[in-house]
Design a protein around this motif. Structure first.
Motif, PDB file in Angstrom:
ATOM      1  N   LEU A   1      32.364  31.911  36.414  1.00 27.88           N
ATOM      2  CA  LEU A   1      33.226  31.881  35.563  1.00 27.88           C
ATOM      3  C   LEU A   1      32.933  31.430  34.153  1.00 27.88           C
ATOM      4  O   LEU A   1      33.176  31.799  32.993  1.00 27.88           O
ATOM      5  CB  LEU A   1      34.583  31.721  36.126  1.00 27.88           C
ATOM      6  CG  LEU A   1      35.125  32.503  37.312  1.00 27.88           C
ATOM      7  CD1 LEU A   1      36.401  31.776  37.941  1.00 27.88           C
ATOM      8  CD2 LEU A   1      35.684  33.779  36.879  1.00 27.88           C
ATOM      9  N   ALA A  37      39.595  28.996  42.089  1.00 28.72           N
ATOM     10  CA  ALA A  37      38.526  29.236  41.067  1.00 28.72           C
ATOM     11  C   ALA A  37      38.897  29.925  39.870  1.00 28.72           C
ATOM     12  O   ALA A  37      38.699  29.575  38.745  1.00 28.72           O
ATOM     13  CB  ALA A  37      37.104  29.679  41.712  1.00 28.72           C
ATOM     14  N   PHE A  38      39.456  31.060  40.173  1.00 27.23           N
ATOM     15  CA  PHE A  38      39.927  31.954  39.072  1.00 27.23           C
ATOM     16  C   PHE A  38      40.725  31.388  38.081  1.00 27.23           C
ATOM     17  O   PHE A  38      40.777  31.342  36.993  1.00 27.23           O
ATOM     18  CB  PHE A  38      40.401  33.461  39.580  1.00 27.23           C
ATOM     19  CG  PHE A  38      40.407  34.383  38.406  1.00 27.23           C
ATOM     20  CD1 PHE A  38      39.261  34.816  37.895  1.00 27.23           C
ATOM     21  CD2 PHE A  38      41.575  34.675  37.841  1.00 27.23           C
ATOM     22  CE1 PHE A  38      39.389  35.775  36.904  1.00 27.23           C
ATOM     23  CE2 PHE A  38      41.826  35.568  36.898  1.00 27.23           C
ATOM     24  CZ  PHE A  38      40.473  36.076  36.102  1.00 27.23           C
ATOM     25  N   THR A  49      39.300  29.504  35.218  1.00 24.49           N
ATOM     26  CA  THR A  49      38.492  30.266  34.216  1.00 24.49           C
ATOM     27  C   THR A  49      38.790  29.727  32.861  1.00 24.49           C
ATOM     28  O   THR A  49      39.987  29.691  32.312  1.00 24.49           O
ATOM     29  CB  THR A  49      38.947  31.907  34.336  1.00 24.49           C
ATOM     30  OG1 THR A  49      39.001  32.466  35.653  1.00 24.49           O
ATOM     31  CG2 THR A  49      37.687  32.619  33.566  1.00 24.49           C
TER      32      THR A  49
END
Lengths: 146, 317, 339
Positions: B282, B252-253, B256
């Motif tokens: 995010l 997921a990061f 971003t």
């Protein structure tokens, strides 16, 4: 908390301009602090932080140069954006954001890192050990199939 | 719902006029709940083109598979057009090599929500004009409200209309309410740290590491993913708690400022793991801190590829 | 031997078994069902879905398991693996059949996997036949069936108020000693139900000559065509009851050698240390998956390596359907030269 917290220090190799401070970090860092020296805070991938967290760190400190004093011009402010967001994001899922700290050092600063580390350690001691996110120590093997 | 004949006509036109080499769209699947992504090379093949609310994939994920010299036509909804813009910005395909046929989208139906009510054996699904869906299943006929079947990402969609499409087929829909998008994040953030973590833990621990979320995502096009690295190994390889959490945290990061909230990751997951509460957080941060939404054009750099001195960060002294 | 088990007696029986075994049965986990050990006050979930989302192979070959522990400076120690007696209740015939195929992989004459073998030996398997076969399943097409006996110690047939129990092995007989014998009528009824179930399943594709077609068309553009929309994820293989590939990894930081599920659909599966990848794209990987099941298994054990459970059809994120792919394969020309 009876145990001393486990800390990781990511240190930009340029931020401790005073030889005495750098020598202190290199040779006299307390045992509970793990040092990872990097060429610039901009080189710190969020994966490094994750690695520290999953390795069982109760707190992570990143020390870098003041915004306009980066050896590589903008490494530190790029790091600031990413790491700030990453710590926010970890806070979202269970790793308190106070456990990650960014320290800016002026090239003129002397003897600050020791005080800051002591203050950070006190802060983490107050928070207690990080217990939410899984660490590499195996709890059990296999997700739903354990 | 766009007129399927107009859609076909446009796809045929661009193929026959040689404007594109291939058109990416959907065709009827072999099972009623799953239309398949399809690749049409000739106008005749376009007859198979379908478009309905069960088309659950983000077609932009196929864009990076083609050589940059290939001229590609693509049927795009709001989220897909934004993914395409983001990919164009990242240099994955020149915009000149693309012809985007836009369709305003009133939401993708999550097939899981259908089978929850009708049972596994579904024979046909028909969308009706009054916003209901008629499902014929082994257990009988069901008339379901389309609203209740929408995938969560679609229920809170802000941009249902295609952005920067070359042509739009169908009537434009009203834009969604940005407040709706952050509602969910705010509600989650309002929980206690322990509750948030308990949710994350319970979702992540079902993971079997099949990487369907990665492959379904248009923005996950790395030649080598961080989990495939042997040395250094960034996170554990197996389905240990640390391994599964590490995967979900970093997947997921890495989105971003790139994620368009299409929800394709969640829809692809065979274990029904919720993931958009991570990417939404995010995205919401990017909106709040940098006033940035990905894919609104193909020229604005996402926050992580630019730097400024005056960030309002808690790390600022 | 045919016996009668009243449905309202089932929970009592399961609880009795729990004295002796760790009993696994399908129970709800989030939105799907999963083989979980029975706890007090358990609720079975047979009505929700035919098959559990993850096949029961995971009880014998976990998604990840530690094989040994090591330290940086001195030697290693094996991870103790004790397998308590287990009973799997309510396994579907397709999944049980698949297990017998995996036995041929893990229990070969020269190479036997001790972990797999120990778990298999410690486990009794009670199946539940499918009186209402699922729509995506195609067990009858590939030589299995909704009441196939392979790999089972006993099989149940749902007859409304009662289950008819057929014990198939000694282990199975031992489980049902307290039950009364079925009448001839009841046995007749059961076999009618069984036949009707099998008859209700259409033949999904022609298997005769399929292997030859796949072999002969190794270099056909067909593979590019069927794999074009494939995402390259591991859903079909991880959820497949007959897929068994694994990868052994040293988790150096934790000091463990682990075995994880792996799949031929991943790029890294066939990637060599030199950087060369003999299966460079999804085309070759799809060909490997299909050919392995429908050609190479036939060479090895003379059985199709698929039991038709239909999971890959149901959960493919892009709706790829192996049945349609194979129907198409059957249309391929026979005499194609290898490129």
């Amino acid at each position: 908390m009876s145990e001393t917290p486990k800390l990781v220090l990511f240190q930009c190799q340029w931020c401790l301009f005073a030889p005495a401070d750098q020598e202190w970090v290199d040779t006299q860092l307390p045992e509970n602090i793990h040092l990872a020296k990097v060429p610039c805070t901009g080189r710190i991938n969020p994966l490094y932080l994750l690695n520290a967290v999953q390795g069982g760190a109760d707190g992570v400190m990143v020390s870098g140069c003041l915004p306009e004093q980066c050896h590589f011009k903008t490494g530190n402010i790029a790091a600031r954006r990413q790491l700030e967001e990453f710590s926010d994001y970890l806070n979202h899922i269970g790793y308190e954001q106070d456990r990650i700290r960014f320290l800016w050092l002026d090239l003129q600063d002397r003897g600050i890192i020791q005080k800051e580390l002591a203050a950070f350690e006190a802060q983490i001691t107050a928070l207690g050990p990080a217990h939410n996110l899984a660490t590499r120590a195996a709890e059990k093997v296999g997700g739903v199939n354990a | 719902m766009p007129d399927i004949n107009a859609l076909k006509a446009e796809a045929k036109r661009i193929l026959s006029e040689g404007m594109v080499d291939i058109v990416i769209g959907f065709k009827a699947g072999d099972t009623p709940l799953h239309p398949q992504p399809a690749f049409f090379k000739t106008p005749d093949e376009v007859d198979q083109l379908v478009y309905n609310a069960l088309c659950q994939n983000n077609l932009a994920t196929y864009l990076t598979r083609f050589p940059k010299t290939q001229k590609i036509g693509m049927v795009v909804r709001g989220c897909e057009s934004r993914s395409v813009n983001a990919l164009v910005f990242e240099g994955q395909h020149p915009r000149e090599g693309l012809y985007l046929i836009g369709v305003p989208c009133d939401g993708i139906i999550d097939w899981r929500k259908i089978v929850e009510q009708t049972g596994e054996e579904v024979f046909s699904v028909i969308e009706q004009s009054d916003n209901t869906v008629l499902v014929e299943a082994k257990s009988g006929f069901f008339t379901l409200e389309k609203e209740t079947l929408l995938h969560e990402s679609c229920a809170r969609c802000i941009h249902p209309n295609p952005i920067s499409a070359d042509v739009v087929i169908g009537e434009l829909l009203p834009e969604g309410d940005p407040a709706l998008a952050c509602e969910k994040v705010a509600a989650f953030a309002g929980l206690s740290m322990e509750e948030r973590h308990a949710w994350f833990r319970q979702e992540a621990e079902r993971c079997i590491r099949c990487y369907a979320c990665r492959e379904a995502c248009p923005m996950c096009y790395c030649e080598e993913c961080f989990v495939d690295h042997i040395s250094p190994r960034w996170t554990e390889s197996g389905t240990t708690p640390a391994g599964m959490q590490g995967w979900h945290i970093v997947r997921a990061f890495h989105q971003t400022g790139r994620c368009t909230s299409c929800g394709a990751c969640e829809r692809a997951c065979p274990m029904d793991i919720k993931m958009t509460y991570l990417t939404e957080k995010l995205n919401e941060d990017m909106r709040r801190k940098y006033n940035f939404e990905v894919g609104l054009d193909a020229t604005t750099a996402p926050p992580f590829s630019t730097v400024t001195l005056d960030d309002k960060s808690r790390f600022v002294i | 031997m045919n016996l009668i088990l009243k449905k309202d007696h089932l929970n009592h029986l399961l609880n009795a078994w729990r004295q002796e075994y760790e009993v696994y049965a399908p129970q709800s986990l989030q939105n799907f069902t999963h083989f979980l050990p029975l706890q007090d006050g358990f609720e079975l979930a047979f009505d929700k879905a035919h098959n559990t989302r993850i096949p029961p192979k995971a009880l014998f070959l976990p998604t990840s398991e530690a094989l040994l522990k090591f330290t940086r400076f001195g030697g290693y120690e094996e991870v103790p693996s004790e397998t308590a007696p287990r009973l799997i209740f309510g396994i579907r015939p397709c999944d049980a059949h698949a297990m017998t195929m995996l036995d041929t992989v893990f229990e070969q004459e020269r190479y036997t996997d001790p972990l797999w073998k120990a778990r298999r030996e410690a486990t009794v398997v009670v199946g539940l036949g499918c009186h209402e076969p699922c729509q995506t399943g195609f067990c009858t097409t590939v030589g299995s069936g909704p009441f196939n006996h392979a790999g089972l110690d006993a099989i149940l047939t749902d007859l409304g108020e009662i289950f008819l129990v057929e014990t198939l092995t000694e282990k199975g007989e031992h489980l049902f000693t307290q039950l009364e014998t079925a009448s001839e009528d009841q046995s007749m009824h059961a076999s009618e139900v069984q036949q009707a179930a099998a008859a209700s399943m259409p033949i999904a594709f022609e298997t005769e000559g399929l292997k030859q077609k796949l072999d002969q068309n190794f270099a056909s553009p067909y593979w590019e065509e069927v794999s074009r929309s494939c995402l390259g994820c591991g859903v079909c293989t991880f959820l497949c009851p007959t897929c068994f590939c694994f990868d052994i990894v040293d988790e150096a930081q934790r000091g463990e050698r682990v075995r994880n599920w792996d799949t031929c659909m991943f790029r890294t599966y066939s990637l060599e240390a030199s950087g060369h990848n003999p299966r460079p794209s999804r085309v070759e990987r799809t060909r490997q998956r299909l050919s392995h099941k429908y050609s190479y298994w036939l060479d090895q054990i003379n059985q199709i390596g698929c039991t038709g459970c239909g999971r890959c059809v149901r959960y493919c994120p892009v709706g790829l359907d192996i049945r349609a792919m194979l129907r198409k394969a059957h249309q391929l020309p026979s005499e194609v030269l290898h490129a």
